[in-house]
Design a protein around this motif. Structure first.
Motif, PDB file in Angstrom:
ATOM      1  N   ASP A   7       0.817  -1.221   0.000  1.00  0.00           N
ATOM      2  CA  ASP A   7       0.000   0.000   0.000  1.00  0.00           C
ATOM      3  C   ASP A   7       0.849   1.270   0.000  1.00  0.00           C
ATOM      4  OD1 ASP A   7      -2.378  -1.390  -0.062  1.00  0.00           O
ATOM      5  OD2 ASP A   7      -2.624  -1.381   2.113  1.00  0.00           O
ATOM      6  N   PHE A   8       2.144   1.137   0.288  1.00  0.00           N
ATOM      7  CA  PHE A   8       3.015   2.308   0.324  1.00  0.00           C
ATOM      8  C   PHE A   8       3.425   2.717  -1.088  1.00  0.00           C
ATOM      9  CE2 PHE A   8       3.495   0.967   4.674  1.00  0.00           C
ATOM     10  CZ  PHE A   8       3.728   2.140   5.367  1.00  0.00           C
ATOM     11  N   PRO A   9       3.575   4.018  -1.334  1.00  0.00           N
ATOM     12  CA  PRO A   9       4.133   4.469  -2.616  1.00  0.00           C
ATOM     13  C   PRO A   9       5.551   3.916  -2.774  1.00  0.00           C
ATOM     14  CG  PRO A   9       3.230   6.328  -1.364  1.00  0.00           C
ATOM     15  CD  PRO A   9       3.229   5.136  -0.455  1.00  0.00           C
ATOM     16  N   ASP A  10       5.966   3.696  -4.013  1.00  0.00           N
ATOM     17  CA  ASP A  10       7.268   3.086  -4.296  1.00  0.00           C
ATOM     18  C   ASP A  10       8.419   3.807  -3.609  1.00  0.00           C
ATOM     19  OD1 ASP A  10       6.214   1.035  -5.797  1.00  0.00           O
ATOM     20  OD2 ASP A  10       6.425   2.100  -7.707  1.00  0.00           O
ATOM     21  N   GLU A  11       8.399   5.154  -3.590  1.00  0.00           N
ATOM     22  CA  GLU A  11       9.516   5.891  -2.987  1.00  0.00           C
ATOM     23  C   GLU A  11       9.634   5.611  -1.486  1.00  0.00           C
ATOM     24  OE1 GLU A  11       6.055   8.828  -3.147  1.00  0.00           O
ATOM     25  OE2 GLU A  11       6.959   7.416  -4.544  1.00  0.00           O
ATOM     26  N   LEU A  12       8.506   5.336  -0.819  1.00  0.00           N
ATOM     27  CA  LEU A  12       8.563   4.982   0.605  1.00  0.00           C
ATOM     28  C   LEU A  12       8.942   3.513   0.805  1.00  0.00           C
ATOM     29  CD1 LEU A  12       5.486   6.816   2.167  1.00  0.00           C
ATOM     30  CD2 LEU A  12       7.890   7.415   2.361  1.00  0.00           C
ATOM     31  N   LYS A  13       8.467   2.654  -0.076  1.00  0.00           N
ATOM     32  CA  LYS A  13       8.788   1.218   0.030  1.00  0.00           C
ATOM     33  C   LYS A  13      10.298   0.992   0.011  1.00  0.00           C
ATOM     34  CE  LYS A  13       5.240  -0.449  -2.704  1.00  0.00           C
ATOM     35  NZ  LYS A  13       4.695  -1.334  -3.722  1.00  0.00           N
ATOM     36  N   ARG A  14      10.991   1.756  -0.841  1.00  0.00           N
ATOM     37  CA  ARG A  14      12.446   1.594  -0.964  1.00  0.00           C
ATOM     38  C   ARG A  14      13.171   1.911   0.346  1.00  0.00           C
ATOM     39  NH1 ARG A  14      11.307   3.248  -6.293  1.00  0.00           N
ATOM     40  NH2 ARG A  14      11.444   5.457  -5.864  1.00  0.00           N
ATOM     41  N   LYS A  15      12.561   2.743   1.193  1.00  0.00           N
ATOM     42  CA  LYS A  15      13.186   3.135   2.458  1.00  0.00           C
ATOM     43  C   LYS A  15      12.880   2.158   3.584  1.00  0.00           C
ATOM     44  CE  LYS A  15      12.837   8.033   1.278  1.00  0.00           C
ATOM     45  NZ  LYS A  15      12.267   9.314   1.651  1.00  0.00           N
ATOM     46  N   MET A  16      11.969   1.214   3.354  1.00  0.00           N
ATOM     47  CA  MET A  16      11.532   0.287   4.395  1.00  0.00           C
ATOM     48  C   MET A  16      12.379  -0.976   4.398  1.00  0.00           C
ATOM     49  SD  MET A  16       9.051   1.913   5.632  1.00  0.00           S
ATOM     50  CE  MET A  16       7.865   3.154   5.267  1.00  0.00           C
ATOM     51  N   PRO A  17      12.578  -1.576   5.577  1.00  0.00           N
ATOM     52  CA  PRO A  17      13.309  -2.835   5.636  1.00  0.00           C
ATOM     53  C   PRO A  17      12.585  -3.910   4.817  1.00  0.00           C
ATOM     54  CG  PRO A  17      12.800  -2.017   7.859  1.00  0.00           C
ATOM     55  CD  PRO A  17      12.128  -1.120   6.882  1.00  0.00           C
ATOM     56  N   PRO A  18      13.310  -4.686   4.043  1.00  0.00           N
ATOM     57  CA  PRO A  18      12.665  -5.623   3.118  1.00  0.00           C
ATOM     58  C   PRO A  18      11.937  -6.793   3.788  1.00  0.00           C
ATOM     59  CG  PRO A  18      15.046  -5.892   3.072  1.00  0.00           C
ATOM     60  CD  PRO A  18      14.765  -4.700   3.920  1.00  0.00           C
ATOM     61  N   GLY A  19      12.267  -7.122   5.026  1.00  0.00           N
ATOM     62  CA  GLY A  19      11.673  -8.284   5.670  1.00  0.00           C
ATOM     63  C   GLY A  19      10.256  -8.098   6.181  1.00  0.00           C
ATOM     64  N   TYR A  20       9.707  -6.888   6.099  1.00  0.00           N
ATOM     65  CA  TYR A  20       8.382  -6.613   6.647  1.00  0.00           C
ATOM     66  C   TYR A  20       7.318  -6.645   5.546  1.00  0.00           C
ATOM     67  CZ  TYR A  20      10.427  -5.011  11.041  1.00  0.00           C
ATOM     68  OH  TYR A  20      11.080  -4.947  12.236  1.00  0.00           O
ATOM     69  N   THR A  21       6.224  -7.362   5.804  1.00  0.00           N
ATOM     70  CA  THR A  21       5.088  -7.330   4.873  1.00  0.00           C
ATOM     71  C   THR A  21       4.036  -6.333   5.347  1.00  0.00           C
ATOM     72  OG1 THR A  21       4.055  -9.179   6.025  1.00  0.00           O
ATOM     73  CG2 THR A  21       5.422  -9.704   4.100  1.00  0.00           C
ATOM     74  N   ASP A  22       4.024  -6.047   6.656  1.00  0.00           N
ATOM     75  CA  ASP A  22       3.112  -5.074   7.253  1.00  0.00           C
ATOM     76  C   ASP A  22       3.913  -4.188   8.195  1.00  0.00           C
ATOM     77  OD1 ASP A  22       0.493  -6.087   6.284  1.00  0.00           O
ATOM     78  OD2 ASP A  22       1.036  -7.837   7.473  1.00  0.00           O
ATOM     79  N   PHE A  23       3.459  -2.938   8.313  1.00  0.00           N
ATOM     80  CA  PHE A  23       4.128  -1.998   9.207  1.00  0.00           C
ATOM     81  C   PHE A  23       3.141  -1.503  10.255  1.00  0.00           C
ATOM     82  CE2 PHE A  23       6.607  -1.907   5.339  1.00  0.00           C
ATOM     83  CZ  PHE A  23       7.896  -2.041   5.829  1.00  0.00           C
ATOM     84  N   PRO A  24       3.584  -1.452  11.525  1.00  0.00           N
ATOM     85  CA  PRO A  24       2.676  -1.014  12.587  1.00  0.00           C
ATOM     86  C   PRO A  24       2.386   0.481  12.492  1.00  0.00           C
ATOM     87  CG  PRO A  24       4.893  -1.293  13.453  1.00  0.00           C
ATOM     88  CD  PRO A  24       4.930  -1.757  12.023  1.00  0.00           C
ATOM     89  N   THR A  25       1.123   0.813  12.673  1.00  0.00           N
ATOM     90  CA  THR A  25       0.696   2.210  12.637  1.00  0.00           C
ATOM     91  C   THR A  25      -0.354   2.439  13.722  1.00  0.00           C
ATOM     92  OG1 THR A  25      -1.056   1.763  11.025  1.00  0.00           O
ATOM     93  CG2 THR A  25       1.077   2.434  10.136  1.00  0.00           C
ATOM     94  N   THR A  26      -0.671   3.696  13.932  1.00  0.00           N
ATOM     95  CA  THR A  26      -1.779   4.082  14.795  1.00  0.00           C
ATOM     96  C   THR A  26      -2.887   4.606  13.887  1.00  0.00           C
ATOM     97  OG1 THR A  26      -0.309   4.664  16.615  1.00  0.00           O
ATOM     98  CG2 THR A  26      -2.521   5.638  16.641  1.00  0.00           C
TER      99      THR A  26
END
Length: 166
Positions: free
Chosen positions: A68-87
């Motif tokens: 669900d993240f835009p590509d530019e943000l996905k590149r900054k995320m650790p690759p091992g996560y399929t979901d990211f915790p949010t509020t």
């Protein structure tokens, strides 16, 4: 009129609340306290000196899928996560009697501040909102929320919230 933000309690008078959206009116009148009692969300209310609810918002745990993240943000995320915790800032509403007076912003900033404090104890990447309509989307955009194009949701990173506070 003196207004304060408090955790929703039984004593708060909700029956006259009207923000112009029946879904949000019905939620505070009929469902919010049940969700709080079931630990599904926390509800904070803007009340006047007679304990009449003039606005509210809810917070709960959430996650956003990597795709669900835009590509530019996905590149900054650790690759091992399929979901990211949010509020999740699930609902935010102001009674029609106070619209246009800045109370929506006050509730939003209170929610962001509470979320930031929580993120110091429980990992969370961002605050997520699911705008009810284009007007709500424009409101959140003014505060730096970015659109997640695949879901229609918007997010504001904890880093951005922290930077705004500093």
């Amino acid at each position: 009129m003196k207004l304060t933000i408090q955790v929703l309690e039984k004593k708060h008078e909700k029956s006259s609340f009207d923000c112009g959206y029946s879904m949000l009116n019905d939620y505070i009148k009929k469902q919010a306290k049940q969700d709080v009692n079931r630990d599904l969300s926390a509800c904070f209310v803007l009340i006047d000196e007679r304990d009449v609810v003039k606005g509210y918002y809810t917070l709960s745990a959430n996650s956003i899928r990597r795709e669900d993240f835009p590509d530019e943000l996905k590149r900054k995320m650790p690759p091992g996560y399929t979901d990211f915790p949010t509020t999740l800032l699930g609902r935010l509403a102001i009674d029609n009697s106070l619209k246009g007076q800045g109370y929506g912003a006050i509730l939003l900033l209170d929610a962001l501040n509470r979320s930031l404090k929580t993120s110091e104890s429980v990992g969370t990447l961002a605050v997520v909102v699911d705008p009810i309509d284009e007007k709500a989307q424009n409101f959140y955009s003014k505060y730096g929320f970015i659109l997640l194009p695949t879901s229609g949701k918007m997010l504001l990173s904890m880093k951005t919230i922290k930077d705004l506070k500093d």
